[in-house]
Design a protein around this motif. Structure first.
Motif, PDB file in Angstrom:
ATOM      1  N   ALA A 239     -42.948  -5.247  30.099  1.00 30.08           N
ATOM      2  CA  ALA A 239     -41.764  -5.562  30.898  1.00 30.08           C
ATOM      3  C   ALA A 239     -42.011  -6.692  31.890  1.00 30.08           C
ATOM      4  O   ALA A 239     -41.063  -7.297  32.399  1.00 30.08           O
ATOM      5  N   GLU A 240     -43.271  -6.999  32.155  1.00 26.69           N
ATOM      6  CA  GLU A 240     -43.576  -8.086  33.079  1.00 26.69           C
ATOM      7  C   GLU A 240     -43.216  -9.449  32.504  1.00 26.69           C
ATOM      8  O   GLU A 240     -43.039 -10.410  33.254  1.00 26.69           O
ATOM      9  N   HIS A 241     -43.118  -9.530  31.161  1.00 23.58           N
ATOM     10  CA  HIS A 241     -42.827 -10.840  30.557  1.00 23.58           C
ATOM     11  C   HIS A 241     -41.851 -10.771  29.383  1.00 23.58           C
ATOM     12  O   HIS A 241     -41.585 -11.789  28.751  1.00 23.58           O
ATOM     13  N   ASP A 242     -41.314  -9.582  29.100  1.00 18.34           N
ATOM     14  CA  ASP A 242     -40.444  -9.418  27.939  1.00 18.34           C
ATOM     15  C   ASP A 242     -39.113  -8.798  28.365  1.00 18.34           C
ATOM     16  O   ASP A 242     -39.092  -7.691  28.929  1.00 18.34           O
ATOM     17  N   ASN A 243     -38.018  -9.507  28.092  1.00 18.52           N
ATOM     18  CA  ASN A 243     -36.691  -9.047  28.528  1.00 18.52           C
ATOM     19  C   ASN A 243     -36.283  -7.733  27.880  1.00 18.52           C
ATOM     20  O   ASN A 243     -35.670  -6.880  28.530  1.00 18.52           O
ATOM     21  N   GLN A 244     -36.595  -7.569  26.609  1.00 21.08           N
ATOM     22  CA  GLN A 244     -36.214  -6.344  25.918  1.00 21.08           C
ATOM     23  C   GLN A 244     -36.923  -5.135  26.528  1.00 21.08           C
ATOM     24  O   GLN A 244     -36.314  -4.084  26.747  1.00 21.08           O
ATOM     25  N   SER A 245     -38.213  -5.289  26.829  1.00 17.06           N
ATOM     26  CA  SER A 245     -38.961  -4.195  27.455  1.00 17.06           C
ATOM     27  C   SER A 245     -38.430  -3.905  28.856  1.00 17.06           C
ATOM     28  O   SER A 245     -38.376  -2.748  29.279  1.00 17.06           O
ATOM     29  N   GLN A 246     -38.030  -4.960  29.578  1.00 14.48           N
ATOM     30  CA  GLN A 246     -37.436  -4.765  30.893  1.00 14.48           C
ATOM     31  C   GLN A 246     -36.182  -3.914  30.797  1.00 14.48           C
ATOM     32  O   GLN A 246     -35.970  -3.006  31.617  1.00 14.48           O
ATOM     33  N   GLN A 247     -35.359  -4.173  29.771  1.00 14.18           N
ATOM     34  CA  GLN A 247     -34.122  -3.418  29.608  1.00 14.18           C
ATOM     35  C   GLN A 247     -34.398  -1.973  29.220  1.00 14.18           C
ATOM     36  O   GLN A 247     -33.760  -1.045  29.729  1.00 14.18           O
ATOM     37  N   LEU A 248     -35.372  -1.765  28.334  1.00  8.31           N
ATOM     38  CA  LEU A 248     -35.732  -0.404  27.932  1.00  8.31           C
ATOM     39  C   LEU A 248     -36.213   0.402  29.132  1.00  8.31           C
ATOM     40  O   LEU A 248     -35.840   1.570  29.309  1.00  8.31           O
ATOM     41  N   LEU A 249     -37.039  -0.227  29.950  1.00  4.43           N
ATOM     42  CA  LEU A 249     -37.572   0.461  31.129  1.00  4.43           C
ATOM     43  C   LEU A 249     -36.454   0.738  32.129  1.00  4.43           C
ATOM     44  O   LEU A 249     -36.398   1.829  32.721  1.00  4.43           O
ATOM     45  N   ALA A 250     -35.552  -0.218  32.306  1.00  4.08           N
ATOM     46  CA  ALA A 250     -34.430  -0.028  33.230  1.00  4.08           C
ATOM     47  C   ALA A 250     -33.529   1.110  32.760  1.00  4.08           C
ATOM     48  O   ALA A 250     -33.061   1.928  33.570  1.00  4.08           O
TER      49      ALA A 250
ATOM     50  N   VAL B  73     -42.425  14.127  28.700  1.00  4.10           N
ATOM     51  CA  VAL B  73     -43.827  13.711  28.663  1.00  4.10           C
ATOM     52  C   VAL B  73     -43.849  12.342  28.002  1.00  4.10           C
ATOM     53  O   VAL B  73     -43.310  12.172  26.911  1.00  4.10           O
ATOM     54  N   HIS B  74     -44.446  11.368  28.655  1.00  2.00           N
ATOM     55  CA  HIS B  74     -44.339  10.004  28.123  1.00  2.00           C
ATOM     56  C   HIS B  74     -45.627   9.223  28.313  1.00  2.00           C
ATOM     57  O   HIS B  74     -46.450   9.534  29.166  1.00  2.00           O
ATOM     58  N   LYS B  75     -45.751   8.197  27.483  1.00  2.00           N
ATOM     59  CA  LYS B  75     -46.772   7.168  27.679  1.00  2.00           C
ATOM     60  C   LYS B  75     -46.041   5.833  27.587  1.00  2.00           C
ATOM     61  O   LYS B  75     -46.021   5.181  26.555  1.00  2.00           O
ATOM     62  N   LEU B  76     -45.406   5.469  28.688  1.00  2.00           N
ATOM     63  CA  LEU B  76     -44.615   4.252  28.755  1.00  2.00           C
ATOM     64  C   LEU B  76     -45.447   3.036  29.153  1.00  2.00           C
ATOM     65  O   LEU B  76     -44.888   1.998  29.484  1.00  2.00           O
ATOM     66  N   SER B  77     -46.755   3.177  29.120  1.00  2.00           N
ATOM     67  CA  SER B  77     -47.614   2.087  29.581  1.00  2.00           C
ATOM     68  C   SER B  77     -47.378   0.799  28.805  1.00  2.00           C
ATOM     69  O   SER B  77     -47.374  -0.292  29.381  1.00  2.00           O
ATOM     70  N   ASP B  78     -47.173   0.903  27.479  1.00  2.00           N
ATOM     71  CA  ASP B  78     -46.888  -0.294  26.687  1.00  2.00           C
ATOM     72  C   ASP B  78     -45.660  -1.006  27.233  1.00  2.00           C
ATOM     73  O   ASP B  78     -45.652  -2.227  27.419  1.00  2.00           O
ATOM     74  N   VAL B  79     -44.605  -0.241  27.464  1.00  2.00           N
ATOM     75  CA  VAL B  79     -43.337  -0.806  27.918  1.00  2.00           C
ATOM     76  C   VAL B  79     -43.475  -1.376  29.328  1.00  2.00           C
ATOM     77  O   VAL B  79     -42.959  -2.458  29.629  1.00  2.00           O
TER      78      VAL B  79
END
Length: 349
Positions: A63-74, A53-59
Motif C-alpha cells: 500500500a505504500e506504493h500501490d493504489n490498488q493495495s491502498q484501496q483494499l486496505l482502506a 484473523v489476518h496476515k495483511l502484511s503483504d497489503v
C-alpha cells in the motif's frame, strides 16, 4: 455454540502453508465457522464476523506504493471501524510496527529495563535511514555501544528480502550496507536459536540452527551474505552453523524468563499472535532477544504440533468473552427506569 463466525485472510501461499482447510474442519467440530475473506469483494456481504484473523502484511507493505493495495486496505479499515465489536487478531497498528524493524527494535531495546530481574536484553543496534547516515556511522556506533561483528538487516521485516542479511567484520566493510537498515551487534550464542511462538496466553519454544561463533572485534574478513531462513530452518546444514570449536552445550532458556518475556511483549505490542527469536549469550548466559516476527511467520509455527488447538482455544476464549459481555448487557437494568425515564437522562454527560 452455533453462529460463531471467524474470518481469515491469508495469501494463497500462507493459506497452503498453514493448511487452513484442516483448521476449518477442527473449528467446525467446535461450532465455529471459518470464512475465507476475499478483499476484492465487499466485506459486509461476507460478514458478519466475530473475529478476524489476518496476515495483511503483504497489503500493508504494498500500500505504500500501490493504489490498488491502498484501496483494499482502506476498505478493510472502513469495515473494521464500522464493526467495532469484531475482534482483530491482530490490530493493524500493532502489526504495522512489527513490519518496521526501526519500530520493533525500539521496543526490544527497552526490555532490559522492564525485565531487568530476569536478565533479559537485546543487543545494541543502530538505525541507518539513508546513505547520508554513513558518514557518521562510526561515531554513532561508539555512542550506541555497537561492536564488530555486526548483523545488517533490512528495515522492512517482511517478504523474502527481509531474510537477506549480512555479517560485517570491519569499518571498511560498512560500504556493503544498503540503507534503510539496522545494524545490530552480533552475539555469540553457540549456533543455537530459540524461536518462541506466541498464541494468546500460550507459548512454545522450538530450537533451530543458527550462525556459529565468530571472534569479537574487527578483523579483515570479508562480509558474509546469508539468508536467515536458509540458515535457521530445521534441516539446515549450512557451513555457517557448524561450530569451529568444541564447546559445552548451553543451558536452555529459563521457562520462567521466557514466560516473563512473552507477558511483557504481549502488553507492549498489544498482540496475541507473534514470534520472538532469542539466543543465549555464551559468555553471560543472558537471554537475548534479537528479533520479533508477525504471525504466522515464514515457517508458520513449524514444529509446534499444538498450534491449531492453541489458536482455536484462544479464539474460543475471545468468543466466550463476547457472549458473556452480551449477556451481561442484556441482563443489566435499564438505567432510564431508575432515574425517571428518558427525559431525566436527556442532558446527562
Amino acid at each position: 455454540m452455533s453462529g460463531r463466525r471467524v474470518g481469515f485472510y491469508l495469501s494463497d501461499k500462507k493459506r497452503r502453508r498453514m493448511n487452513l482447510d484442516a483448521f476449518a474442519e477442527i473449528c467446525a467440530g467446535h461450532g465455529v465457522e471459518v470464512v475465507e475473506i476475499d478483499l476484492n469483494q465487499p466485506l459486509v456481504s461476507q460478514g458478519p464476523f466475530d473475529v478476524i484473523v489476518h496476515k495483511l502484511s503483504d497489503v500493508i507493505v504494498e500500500a505504500e506504493h500501490d493504489n490498488q493495495s491502498q484501496q483494499l486496505l482502506a476498505n478493510f479499515q472502513s469495515y473494521v471501524s464500522a464493526h467495532p465489536s469484531t475482534v482483530l487478531l491482530d490490530p493493524l497498528p500493532a502489526m504495522t510496527q512489527l513490519l518496521d524493524r526501526f519500530a520493533s527494535y525500539r521496543i526490544m531495546s527497552q526490555l532490559h529495563n522492564s525485565l531487568r530481574d530476569w536478565r533479559i536484553c537485546s543487543p545494541p543496534y543502530l538505525e541507518i535511514h539513508s546513505a547520508s547516515d554513513m558518514s557518521s556511522i562510526q561515531q554513532a556506533m561508539v555512542t550506541q555501544g555497537l561492536s564488530f561483528p555486526l548483523i545488517c538487516k533490512t528495515r522492512v521485516a517482511h517478504g523474502s528480502l527481509s531474510h537477506e542479511m549480512s555479517l560485517i567484520f570491519s569499518v571498511g566493510s560498512l560500504a556493503d550496507v544498503h540503507p534503510p537498515c539496522v545494524l545490530q551487534s552480533f552475539v555469540n550464542h553457540g549456533a543455537v536459536l530459540h524461536k518462541v511462538f506466541v498464541v494468546g496466553d500460550k507459548h512454545f519454544c522450538v530450537e533451530r540452527p543458527s550462525l556459529k561463533n565468530f571472534p569479537s572485534g574487527p578483523c579483515d574478513r570479508k562480509t558474509i551474505f546469508f539468508n536467515s531462513h536458509e540458515v535457521s530452518k530445521p534441516e539446515s546444514s549450512s557451513h555457517l552453523t557448524a561450530l569451529d570449536e568444541q564447546m559445552p552445550c548451553l543451558p536452555p532458556p529459563s521457562s520462567e524468563a521466557v514466560a516473563a518475556l512473552v507477558r511483557e511483549l504481549r502488553v507492549q505490542l498489544g498482540m496475541a499472535l507473534f514470534g520472538v527469536d532469542v539466543i543465549i549469550n555464551i559468555h553471560t548466559h543472558t537471554l537475548t532477544v534479537i528479533d520479533i516476527n508477525i504471525f504466522p511467520g515464514r515457517c508458520s509455527y513449524e514444529g509446534v504440533p499444538q498450534f491449531f488447538s492453541s489458536l482455536l482455544r484462544h479464539i474460543e476464549s475471545i468468543l466466550d468473552k463476547q457472549t458473556a459481555a452480551a449477556a451481561q448487557a442484556t441482563c443489566s437494568p435499564d438505567p432510564t427506569q431508575a432515574t425517571g425515564g428518558p427525559s431525566a437522562q436527556a442532558n446527562s454527560p
